[in-house]
Design an enzyme around this catalytic site. Sequence first.
Site, PDB file in Angstrom:
ATOM      1  N   ARG A 185       0.803  -1.232   0.000  1.00 33.31           N
ATOM      2  CA  ARG A 185       0.000   0.000   0.000  1.00 33.31           C
ATOM      3  C   ARG A 185       0.828   1.271   0.000  1.00 33.31           C
ATOM      4  NH1 ARG A 185      -2.764  -3.841   1.806  1.00 33.31           N
ATOM      5  NH2 ARG A 185      -0.819  -4.288   2.845  1.00 33.31           N
ATOM      6  N   THR A 186       1.796   1.350   0.885  1.00 29.70           N
ATOM      7  CA  THR A 186       2.473   2.636   1.066  1.00 29.70           C
ATOM      8  C   THR A 186       3.201   3.037  -0.222  1.00 29.70           C
ATOM      9  OG1 THR A 186       2.717   2.107   3.389  1.00 29.70           O
ATOM     10  CG2 THR A 186       4.031   3.939   2.565  1.00 29.70           C
ATOM     11  N   LYS A 193      25.924  -3.598  -2.169  1.00 30.03           N
ATOM     12  CA  LYS A 193      27.385  -3.567  -2.361  1.00 30.03           C
ATOM     13  C   LYS A 193      28.074  -2.862  -1.197  1.00 30.03           C
ATOM     14  CE  LYS A 193      26.866  -2.865  -7.358  1.00 30.03           C
ATOM     15  NZ  LYS A 193      27.151  -1.868  -8.416  1.00 30.03           N
ATOM     16  N   ARG A 196      11.376   3.837   3.110  1.00 26.49           N
ATOM     17  CA  ARG A 196      11.025   2.878   4.171  1.00 26.49           C
ATOM     18  C   ARG A 196      12.277   2.093   4.501  1.00 26.49           C
ATOM     19  NH1 ARG A 196       5.890  -1.059   4.313  1.00 26.49           N
ATOM     20  NH2 ARG A 196       4.999   0.900   5.072  1.00 26.49           N
ATOM     21  N   HIS A 225       5.387   5.937  11.416  1.00 27.43           N
ATOM     22  CA  HIS A 225       4.820   5.760  10.071  1.00 27.43           C
ATOM     23  C   HIS A 225       3.863   6.931   9.839  1.00 27.43           C
ATOM     24  CE1 HIS A 225       3.470   4.056   6.447  1.00 27.43           C
ATOM     25  NE2 HIS A 225       3.167   2.827   6.823  1.00 27.43           N
TER      26      HIS A 225
HETATM   27  C1  NCD Z   1       1.985  -1.123   8.202  1.00 27.25           C
HETATM   28  C2  NCD Z   1       3.488  -0.963   8.329  1.00 27.25           C
HETATM   29  O1  NCD Z   1       4.231  -1.178   7.375  1.00 27.25           O
HETATM   30  O2  NCD Z   1       3.889  -0.576   9.432  1.00 27.25           O
HETATM   31  N1  NCD Z   1       1.599  -1.334   6.859  1.00 27.25           N
HETATM   32  C3  NCD Z   1       1.255  -0.265   6.083  1.00 27.25           C
HETATM   33  O3  NCD Z   1       2.088   0.507   5.724  1.00 27.25           O
HETATM   34  N2  NCD Z   1      -0.045  -0.088   5.815  1.00 27.25           N
HETATM   35  C4  NCD Z   1       1.379  -2.112   9.120  1.00 27.25           C
HETATM   36  C5  NCD Z   1       1.931  -3.505   9.125  1.00 27.25           C
HETATM   37  O4  NCD Z   1       2.773  -3.888   8.324  1.00 27.25           O
HETATM   38  O5  NCD Z   1       1.461  -4.268   9.969  1.00 27.25           O
END
Ligand code: NCD
Length: 307
Positions: A54-55, A83, A104, A132
């Site tokens: 999703r993100t 590397k 991320r 997040h």
């Molecule tokens: C979350 C995350 O990555 O922290 N996912 C997301 O981005 N919607 C929640 C999760 O992975 O449980």
Amino acid sequence: MKQHDLISLETLSLADITAYCDLATRVESLPEREKSMLAMGKILMTLFYEPSTRTRLSFESAIAKLGGRSIGFADHQVSSASKGESLADTIKVVENYADIIVIRHFLEGAAKCAANAARIPVINAGDGTNQHPSQTLLDLFTIRRDFGTLSGLTIALVGDLKYSRTIRSLMQSLLGFGGNRFYLVSPENLRLPSYVREQLSINGQSVEETNELREVLPYCDVIYMTRVQKERFGDLIEYEKVKDSYCLEARMLGAAKKGLRVMHPLPRVNEISMDVDSTPYAAYFEQVRNGVTMRQAILLHLLGIAL
Ligand code: NCD
């Protein structure tokens, strides 16, 4: 750190959060054709050192719908990190290719390091168990759309309160909004870290810890379910013990308040049974839709594009 990064909810004021929600509301009301010219020629760099569906895809969708483009990697094994390149070096390279970075990373603090190294805006798309913020802003936008407020609500946070970064960000964001009541529902060994709990008490929020979802369910306006974060467990035997601690099923919702919203950042594993999906309580796919809108608002704000 520059003003124009989004790294942590700790650095966002109440006014900032409200402004993001207001901007997302304005974005939502714009005709698609008008939106599709706002970020024409802008490039988003996506650097994903941890899995994501999703993100990453919603940021890519958000910039595309604004008329911009995205480039990047979804797996750091295919980047020069494999590397031995440092994160700061990677940032100093890729900032020449883009206007804004979304990152991320599995390490807490990595997004802040990236922001310190970069001249262009950086968005934290999750750093280890820490924060997040774009997920939290879309969660808050969803709650505000439904209840018209972020105050005076009874909210149960359920599941992995120890490792879930979405929980940590959400709790911190709600600190400033008065009069909320929180039920922290988790097994003993997945409790919210004590420093976050202390922040809540200092801010005079009403907080109650419990193991029992059924007991608190009838009082809730929002139930925020989370996945037990398997990847954060050193010992998978410990994970196996707690992985199925909570599963919300439609038959349990007979006791719910009329306007209850069941939220989840997704992905779900077993926390919400599929029979909840067709009830009016299910808000998790609305969160997904609101995610694109909020991420458009974030991109527009950080790119300095006025609406
Ligand atoms: C979350 C995350 O990555 O922290 N996912 C997301 O981005 N919607 C929640 C999760 O992975 O449980």
